[in-house]
Scaffold this active site. Structure first.
Site, PDB file in Angstrom:
ATOM      1  N   GLY A  86      -7.141   4.941   5.204  1.00  0.00           N
ATOM      2  CA  GLY A  86      -7.726   3.806   4.513  1.00  0.00           C
ATOM      3  C   GLY A  86      -6.731   2.664   4.412  1.00  0.00           C
ATOM      4  N   GLY A  87      -7.235   1.474   4.111  1.00  0.00           N
ATOM      5  CA  GLY A  87      -6.357   0.326   3.921  1.00  0.00           C
ATOM      6  C   GLY A  87      -6.309  -0.600   5.117  1.00  0.00           C
ATOM      7  N   TYR A  89      -3.255  -3.572   7.153  1.00  0.00           N
ATOM      8  CA  TYR A  89      -1.989  -3.509   7.890  1.00  0.00           C
ATOM      9  C   TYR A  89      -0.822  -3.202   6.963  1.00  0.00           C
ATOM     10  CZ  TYR A  89      -3.997  -5.519  12.139  1.00  0.00           C
ATOM     11  OH  TYR A  89      -4.736  -5.739  13.268  1.00  0.00           O
ATOM     12  N   TYR A  91       3.713  -2.210   7.307  1.00  0.00           N
ATOM     13  CA  TYR A  91       4.914  -2.057   8.141  1.00  0.00           C
ATOM     14  C   TYR A  91       5.595  -0.748   7.797  1.00  0.00           C
ATOM     15  CZ  TYR A  91       9.847  -2.441   9.387  1.00  0.00           C
ATOM     16  OH  TYR A  91      11.111  -2.177   9.859  1.00  0.00           O
ATOM     17  N   ILE A 166       0.027   2.698  -0.364  1.00  0.00           N
ATOM     18  CA  ILE A 166      -0.694   3.965  -0.289  1.00  0.00           C
ATOM     19  C   ILE A 166      -1.816   3.821   0.727  1.00  0.00           C
ATOM     20  CG2 ILE A 166      -2.178   5.599  -1.539  1.00  0.00           C
ATOM     21  CD1 ILE A 166      -0.674   4.817  -4.090  1.00  0.00           C
ATOM     22  N   GLY A 167      -1.916   4.785   1.619  1.00  0.00           N
ATOM     23  CA  GLY A 167      -3.023   4.829   2.570  1.00  0.00           C
ATOM     24  C   GLY A 167      -3.310   6.279   2.914  1.00  0.00           C
ATOM     25  N   ILE A 179       2.034   7.915   1.364  1.00  0.00           N
ATOM     26  CA  ILE A 179       2.654   6.790   0.666  1.00  0.00           C
ATOM     27  C   ILE A 179       3.858   6.285   1.451  1.00  0.00           C
ATOM     28  CG2 ILE A 179       1.920   7.751  -1.551  1.00  0.00           C
ATOM     29  CD1 ILE A 179       4.882   8.467  -2.083  1.00  0.00           C
ATOM     30  N   CYS A 196      -1.265  -5.129   3.600  1.00  0.00           N
ATOM     31  CA  CYS A 196      -2.419  -4.541   2.906  1.00  0.00           C
ATOM     32  C   CYS A 196      -3.522  -5.561   2.650  1.00  0.00           C
ATOM     33  CB  CYS A 196      -1.982  -3.869   1.612  1.00  0.00           C
ATOM     34  SG  CYS A 196      -0.751  -2.572   1.866  1.00  0.00           S
TER      35      CYS A 196
END
Length: 246
Positions: A86-87, A89, A91, A166-167, A179, A196
């Site tokens: 989920g989420g 872009y 880095y 968090i994704g 994370i 994000c």
């Protein structure tokens, strides 16, 4: 940091400690994704236990399922990987602690929103060990730090920088992805994206905040805080998980 029963994700019944591994060096993203998929499948099949896997990646961007192409501001700067988390872009690179969290929520609690809150609590408790006040914000997943020494936001409120993202992805209630906490990454690389999908805010790290924290220091805090929220984990040591079977 004390956790209430509402935010803890302790297993319902006695369970083996979560396997806890630190990958040495820089882990190629494709290999990390393949390993996570394999391990999550094994957890669902009951042939492997839960696991938290700590890695660092070479410099790269990842795009989540909600990523907007316009948020990739410099597409030629670094490799870009599409991912099922989920989420939007983000880095990844050296100096950033990525923790891939492979847990069976059927043994804990089948509640995605509460799981994300528990991940935020984990990060906040880890940062608190270094006297950093991390906070969550409605509508902005991740963990944020107030920066009163910076110019305020256009509405006059205090500027905030993101210190952790968090994704996650769930498949039949087994989580993977996880994370990313900025310990000492090259923050300039965040300028190649809208992190994000949230514009107007900054990005920071423990070292940027003036704390000479090593990755080893942070890993100890991360494990201690994990056990407060999610329960027991194995003793912390470094290994090469990519050479192990899932």
């Amino acid at each position: 940091m004390s956790q209430t029963s509402q935010t803890r994700f302790i297993p319902h019944s006695p369970s083996p400690p979560v396997e806890w591994r630190i990958e040495p060096g820089l882990t190629p993203y494709e290999k990390a994704l393949a390993f996570m998929e394999q391990r999550a499948d094994a957890i669902r099949a009951g042939t492997a236990g839960e696991m938290v896997w700590l890695v660092e990646h070479p410099p790269l961007y990842t795009a989540g399922t909600s990523a907007s192409p316009g948020d990739l501001l410099d597409p030629n700067r670094l490799p870009v990987y599409q991912t099922g988390r989920g989420g939007e872009y983000t880095y990844h690179g050296p100096g950033q602690r990525v923790a891939y969290v492979m847990l069976d929520l059927k043994r804990r609690r089948e509640d995605v929103r509460a799981f994300v809150t528990a991940l935020e609590d984990w990060i906040i408790a880890s940062l608190a060990r270094f006297n950093i006040r991390g906070e969550r914000r409605q509508g902005r997943v991740g963990v944020w730090v107030a920066r009163p020494e910076k110019s305020p936001l256009p509405d006059g409120t205090i500027m905030e920088d993101k210190i952790a993202a968090i994704g996650i992805r769930l498949r039949r209630w087994v989580s993977f992805h996880g994370i990313a906490v900025n310990v000492e990454p090259e923050l300039a690389h965040f300028s190649g994206i809208v992190p994000c999908g949230i514009s107007g805010f900054g990005v920071t790290s423990l070292v940027d905040l003036g704390l000479p924290v090593t990755m080893a220091d942070f890993d100890v805090a991360l494990k201690e805080a994990f056990e407060e929220v999610f329960g027991a984990a194995e003793p912390l040591f470094e290994t090469d998980s990519l050479k192990r079977s899932a």
